[in-house]
Design an enzyme around this catalytic site. Structure first.
Site, short mmCIF file in Angstrom:
data_model
loop_
_atom_site.label_atom_id
_atom_site.label_comp_id
_atom_site.label_asym_id
_atom_site.label_seq_id
_atom_site.Cartn_x
_atom_site.Cartn_y
_atom_site.Cartn_z
N LYS A 78 0.83 -1.20 0.00
CA LYS A 78 0.00 0.00 0.00
C LYS A 78 0.87 1.25 0.00
O LYS A 78 0.66 2.19 -0.77
CB LYS A 78 -0.91 -0.03 1.23
CG LYS A 78 -2.00 0.98 1.20
CD LYS A 78 -2.88 0.87 2.44
CE LYS A 78 -3.70 -0.41 2.43
NZ LYS A 78 -4.36 -0.68 3.71
N ARG A 132 -3.04 3.32 8.55
CA ARG A 132 -3.38 2.05 7.91
C ARG A 132 -2.21 1.09 7.89
O ARG A 132 -1.07 1.50 7.66
CB ARG A 132 -3.79 2.28 6.44
CG ARG A 132 -5.05 3.04 6.25
CD ARG A 132 -5.23 3.39 4.78
NE ARG A 132 -6.37 4.26 4.61
CZ ARG A 132 -7.60 3.83 4.31
NH1 ARG A 132 -7.82 2.56 4.13
NH2 ARG A 132 -8.59 4.68 4.20
N GLY A 180 -7.82 -7.05 4.88
CA GLY A 180 -8.58 -7.07 6.12
C GLY A 180 -7.94 -7.83 7.27
O GLY A 180 -8.54 -7.96 8.33
N MET A 189 -5.13 -7.11 8.88
CA MET A 189 -4.49 -6.27 9.91
C MET A 189 -5.33 -5.02 10.12
O MET A 189 -6.36 -4.86 9.49
CB MET A 189 -3.07 -5.94 9.48
CG MET A 189 -2.17 -7.15 9.49
SD MET A 189 -0.52 -6.75 8.96
CE MET A 189 -0.76 -6.25 7.29
N ARG A 248 -3.89 -1.55 -5.78
CA ARG A 248 -3.06 -2.76 -5.76
C ARG A 248 -3.49 -3.60 -6.93
O ARG A 248 -4.56 -3.38 -7.51
CB ARG A 248 -3.21 -3.53 -4.45
CG ARG A 248 -4.63 -3.97 -4.21
CD ARG A 248 -4.77 -4.66 -2.86
NE ARG A 248 -6.17 -4.94 -2.65
CZ ARG A 248 -6.79 -4.92 -1.48
NH1 ARG A 248 -6.12 -4.61 -0.40
NH2 ARG A 248 -8.05 -5.21 -1.37
N HIS A 280 -16.27 -8.10 2.23
CA HIS A 280 -15.19 -8.96 2.72
C HIS A 280 -15.38 -10.40 2.26
O HIS A 280 -14.48 -11.04 1.73
CB HIS A 280 -15.17 -8.88 4.25
CG HIS A 280 -14.19 -9.80 4.88
ND1 HIS A 280 -14.55 -11.04 5.33
CD2 HIS A 280 -12.86 -9.69 5.07
CE1 HIS A 280 -13.48 -11.65 5.81
NE2 HIS A 280 -12.43 -10.84 5.66
N SER A 327 10.43 -43.13 -16.89
CA SER A 327 9.37 -42.29 -16.33
C SER A 327 9.47 -42.37 -14.81
O SER A 327 9.40 -43.45 -14.23
CB SER A 327 8.00 -42.80 -16.80
OG SER A 327 7.00 -42.00 -16.21
N CYS A 354 5.55 -39.31 -13.91
CA CYS A 354 4.12 -39.63 -13.89
C CYS A 354 3.57 -39.72 -12.48
O CYS A 354 2.42 -40.10 -12.28
CB CYS A 354 3.82 -40.88 -14.69
SG CYS A 354 4.67 -42.34 -14.06
N TYR A 375 8.84 -34.65 -20.65
CA TYR A 375 7.41 -34.46 -20.42
C TYR A 375 7.05 -34.64 -18.94
O TYR A 375 7.81 -35.23 -18.18
CB TYR A 375 6.58 -35.43 -21.28
CG TYR A 375 6.72 -36.88 -20.88
CD1 TYR A 375 5.86 -37.45 -19.92
CD2 TYR A 375 7.70 -37.70 -21.43
CE1 TYR A 375 5.99 -38.77 -19.53
CE2 TYR A 375 7.83 -39.03 -21.06
CZ TYR A 375 6.98 -39.56 -20.10
OH TYR A 375 7.11 -40.85 -19.71
C1 PEP Z 1 4.40 -43.60 -8.87
O1 PEP Z 1 4.81 -44.42 -8.06
O2 PEP Z 1 4.70 -42.40 -8.83
C2 PEP Z 1 3.46 -44.00 -9.94
C3 PEP Z 1 3.14 -43.16 -10.90
O3 PEP Z 1 2.93 -45.23 -9.85
P1 PEP Z 1 1.77 -45.66 -8.84
O4 PEP Z 1 1.24 -44.43 -8.23
O5 PEP Z 1 0.77 -46.39 -9.66
O6 PEP Z 1 2.51 -46.54 -7.90
#
Ligand code: PEP
Ligand code: MG
Length: 930
Positions: free
Chosen positions: A22, A91, A100, A102, A337, A453, A811, A879, A899
């Site tokens: 502010k 303020r 809000g 403080m 802001r 609020h 992966s 993954c 990825y």
């Molecule tokens: C993991 O272990 O991160 C995975 C993707 O396999 P799962 O969760 O099926 O064990």
């Protein structure tokens, strides 16, 4: 000597850590020529010094006095004057916006003498007494710790006595009496006199604002939003000349957004109240007018307001949330802001501002917090229009939620802990209700506008909110609300729709959000910029289609075991497990083969043109069987039934001897039952059922492991029971071949779970090659199928160079890898000790949610490096669940992954995060791993 005070003309608008957001913006607005009332900022350093020593730091008051003299000069008024007194606001304001959370005190400098000066100068006694009683209340509450309720009771009593509906209906005399009541309340409650000397008031007020940095709601808020000391440390205090929106009908006060914060639409949005002070708008005490109305009511001021809005956007290149006051026809900017908007508005304004040339495409991408996009994946209501709404309020924060009604934040917090879904229903909310917001699924208020609020806080949290729903009459004590003829009690279920403002009885089903044009545009830009690809974890053709709609560029993980869990398939899987001989097992597998094949054909078709990574069976097979205790219970139950049946036949004989009359009644009643039970007359039938369960129980006992997560699962199971993987590989290869014949463009990959040594890969690879050779021989075609390894075992990371000789891709299964790295069970840690670890800062984040860079991340970085030493073009992804979490995505980009793969609703988040990772790669600190 440290400097603690900066006039708005001198403060550095970029230094939010020192001046607070502010203060920095007041300085900046002053310096680029907006009409800001004169004032100055006391730094956050002064606050920290105060909190450390529990007294104002040396030299501060001298600086404040000097700065006040400057303010007097610029405003032409004198602090403490009995003819034309300078009044000031005090303020809070830290580097991070904490709306809000403080404290702030207005009208400081008033006392019975200066008040007479104010009245004489303005010629408006009502205004004078109104300002005086407001000041006493705020000061009493904040600097002297008197609760609001006492003042509210006094206000209600005066209103009742004079028959006034609203506070604006009170006369100067009423307000004068009210002020006297307030002073008495303070004396009663604190035993202290209200300080009348203006500089004493100022000293108290500065200290009180500093203390509010450590107040419960501020501390809770920082914890919830993970605001660390590096982000904001202490609050600044802004001292600013008061301008008055309550000086009559040519005065007003309001809050505005330079664009609509709920939809992103490019129109000035906000609310104002004529003849009122700032907190009236925010607190929702009177329902304000929309700014669009100002064009008719006060056209000249509306023009000034639009001018202010244009200047703000042109300067900040960002949507602004500003406060203004009009004092006797003159417009002042009091605060600005960056506007907090919901996800939709952030996306829409990013795309539109880019198109207007206000920001670059890069800025548009960087402007949206990827995590916000989750809001857009939130469900909306499915109504066929037949369910009548109970009431209509203002659509204050979009999204829909159902839950049980609770009327106060404490109850919400208590019931929320048990996992109940709740809607917090209040007349209006105050900052002290914040814990209720955290616990509830949605907020409903009977008073207040879209910038009240409740609305602001709910929007920030991405929770649905309906505000200003004045058809609801709430009795907090009785824990009941009345809407027309309907009475809602605590625990009754309602549904609110924050997008339409409607309130419905009961629970209403919801539907997923659709992608809107601006989101598609922004994510399209993101894909052009990002280097990381975003895939989805999808186990069925339906999941795959959804993932594709969300923009996934492939399926990074298809968990084949999920396909087995279908109710129609489970018995076949169980047959396979229970098989006594290889022949029996093969028979069950032969029945599973066509089912799996058609699953794969479905997924390959749904993802035509994109890669699909199929992972072979991972979990231990006992997961497909009931638990031992469940089976024991069933067996006992069946035995009980068998006994009951036998008794039923024996009982008539016994009864006949004892009581012929009773016997007759019994036989009559049995007639019907007998017919139905005919099927079970044969006890052998029970025996058959019992035997099957006993066999299953024996198998379950045989399969029981002390540590199943570290047990007979994944590739270990695949190698010891090769017929299972053989069936799966055949299904994949045949599905791929079928797709080739159907001219579907497929990119199939097979992935092996739980690998710890290259021998495991070599053996399964041989099985795949055998299947490929077989299909080639049978059909004369050989699908291209890439072969890869999950990296989810610590040893796999250490042996990455060797695994990459066989694996064409890696992966990271960071769910298991996190479990293995920490030795934290992924099944139990999150509801056992992890919350404690986080609350006590033993661990900052939950590593199952946010990738642990220093441990798991380090292993990953090594594995990528070593893997690519063997195979330079090794494709690597992630993954585990962290794959859709923005900070984790950034790290994956930094260590050169190809990825990330995450659940479908997180795909848009990951797409944006991947673009931001690329745009910010130069800022990435490689020391993050140390
Ligand atoms: C993991 O272990 O991160 C995975 C993707 O396999 P799962 O969760 O099926 O064990
Ligand atoms: Mg795993």
């Amino acid at each position: 000597m440290v400097r603690y005070v900066y006039p708005f003309e001198e403060g550095d608008g970029k230094n939010k850590m020192l001046l607070g957001g502010k203060g920095a913006n007041l300085a900046e607005m002053t310096q680029f020529g907006l009409n800001v009332p004169p004032g100055f900022t006391i730094t956050t350093e002064a606050c920290l010094a105060y909190l450390e020593h529990n007294r104002l730091p040396q030299g501060l008051l001298e600086e404040v006095h000097a700065a006040m003299r400057e303010v007097e000069r610029k405003s032409g008024k004198t602090f403490g004057s009995t003819s034309d007194p300078l009044l000031i606001s005090v303020r809070s304001g830290s580097a991070m916006s904490m709306p809000g959370m403080m404290d702030t005190i207005l009208n400081l400098g008033l006392n019975p003498e200066t008040l007479q000066g104010l009245i004489a100068h303005t010629g408006n006694p009502r205004f004078g007494y109104d300002s005086w009683r407001r000041f006493i209340q705020l000061f009493g509450k904040i600097a002297m710790g008197v609760s609001d309720e006492r003042f509210d009771e006094a206000m209600s009593a005066v209103k009742k006595r004079v028959g006034a509906e609203q506070d604006v209906d009170l006369s100067a005399e009423d307000l004068k009496a009210l002020a006297d009541d307030y002073l008495k309340i303070i004396k009663q409650e604190t035993g202290e006199e209200f300080p009348l000397e203006p500089y004493t008031q100022l000293e108290y007020a500065i200290a009180a604002v500093f203390r509010s940095w450590m107040g419960k709601r501020a501390v809770d808020y920082r914890r919830q939003f993970k605001i660390t000391k590096d982000m904001a440390n202490g609050t600044a205090v802004n001292i600013c000349t008061m301008v008055f929106g309550n000086m009559g009908n040519d005065s007003a006060t309001g809050v505005g957004f330079t664009r609509n914060p709920a939809t992103g639409e490019n129109v000035t949005f906000g609310e104002y109240l004529v003849n009122a002070q700032g907190e009236d708008v925010v607190a929702g005490i009177r329902t304000p007018q929309p700014i669009s109305r100002m064009a008719e009511e006060m056209p000249d001021l509306h023009r000034q307001l639009i001018e202010l809005r244009d200047k703000l956007e042109a300067h900040y290149h960002e949507v602004q949330d500003f406060e203004f006051t009009i004092e006797r026809g003159r417009l002042y900017a009091l605060q600005t802001r960056n506007g907090k908007m919901n996800a939709r508005a952030m996306v829409v304004t990013s795309v539109e501002m880019e198109k207007e040339g206000l920001i670059t495409r890069e800025q548009a991408l960087l402007r949206v917090n990827p995590a916000l996009l989750e809001q857009l994946m939130v469900p909306t209501l499915v109504t066929d229009g037949k369910i009548a709404a109970l009431a209509q309020g203002l659509p204050a924060s979009p999204g829909a939620a159902s839950g049980k009604v609770v009327f106060d934040a404490d109850t919400a917090e208590a019931r929320g802990k048990t996992g109940e879904k709740l809607i917090l229903v209040r007349e209006e909310t105050k900052p002290e209700d914040i814990h209720g917001f955290f616990a509830a699924q949605g907020i409903l208020t009977s008073r207040g506008g879209k910038t009240s609020h409740a609305a602001v806080v709910a929007r920030g949290m991405g929770k649905p909110c309906v505000s200003g729903c004045d058809a609801i009459h709430i009795d907090v004590r009785a824990k009941k609300a009345q809407i027309g003829a309907v009475t809602l009690s605590e625990g009754d279920v309602i549904t609110i729709d924050g997008s339409s403002g409607k309130v419905y009885p009961g629970r209403i089903p919801t539907v997923e959000a659709e992608f809107f044009e601006e989101l598609k545009t922004l994510l399209g830009w993101a894909d052009e910029v990002a280097r990381l690809k975003v895939f989805a974890n999808a186990d069925t053709p339906r999941d795959a289609e959804r993932a594709r709609r969300f923009g996934a560029k492939g399926v990074g993980l298809c968990r084949t075991e999920r396909m087995f869990n279908d109710t129609a398939r489970l018995p076949i899987v169980q047959e396979m497990i229970l098989a006594e001989t290889l022949g029996e097992r093969q028979a069950a597998l032969d029945r599973l083969l066509p089912i799996q094949r058609s699953d794969f054909i479905g997924i390959f078709n749904a993802m035509e043109g994109l890669p699909v990574t199929v992972r072979l069976l991972d979990p231990p097979i006992h997961e497909f069987l009931p638990t031992a205790s469940q089976l024991e219970f069933e067996i006992e139950h069946l035995r009980g039934l068998k006994r009951a049946l036998r008794n039923m036949h024996e009982l008539p004989e016994t009864l006949k001897m004892l009581d012929p009359e009773l016997h007759k009644q019994y036989v009559d009643s049995l007639d019907n039952l007998e017919a139905n039970l005919a099927e079970y007359q044969n006890e052998n039938r029970f025996d058959g059922l019992i035997d099957r369960r006993e066999a299953m129980l024996q198998k379950v006992r045989a399969l029981t492991e002390v540590n199943p997560m570290l047990g007979h699962r994944g590739v270990r199971l695949g190698l010891t029971h090769p017929e299972i993987y053989a069936m799966q590989l055949r299904a994949i290869v045949e599905a791929a071949a079928q797709c080739m014949l159907d001219r579907v463009d497929i990119h199939v990959e097979v992935m092996i779970p739980q690998v710890c040594t290259s021998q495991e890969l070599i053996r399964v690879k041989a099985q795949l090659d055998a299947e490929l050779a077989r299909i080639e021989k049978m059909r004369g075609l050989r699908p291209q199928i890439a072969f890869g390894s999950m990296i989810e075992v610590v040893r796999a990371c250490m042996r990455a160079a060797s695994l990459a000789e066989t694996a064409e891709f890696f992966s990271f299964g960071t769910n298991d890898l996190t479990q293995a790295t920490f030795s934290f069970s992924r099944e139990d840690a999150e509801n056992k000790f992890l919350p404690f670890y986080q609350e006590n800062r033993i661990l900052r984040e939950n590593p199952f949610e946010v990738l642990d860079l220093k441990g798991v991340g380090r292993l990953m970085e090594m594995a990528v490096r070593w893997g690519r030493e063997t195979r330079p073009n090794l494709k690597v992804g992630i993954c585990g669940e962290q794959g859709g979490q923005p900070d984790s995505v950034r790290f994956c980009h930094a260590i050169g992954l190809n990825y990330v793969s995450c659940s479908a609703p997180r795909v848009p988040i990951a797409r944006l995060a991947a673009a931001q990772a690329k745009l910010r790669e130069a800022e990435y600190d490689p020391k993050i791993l140390l």
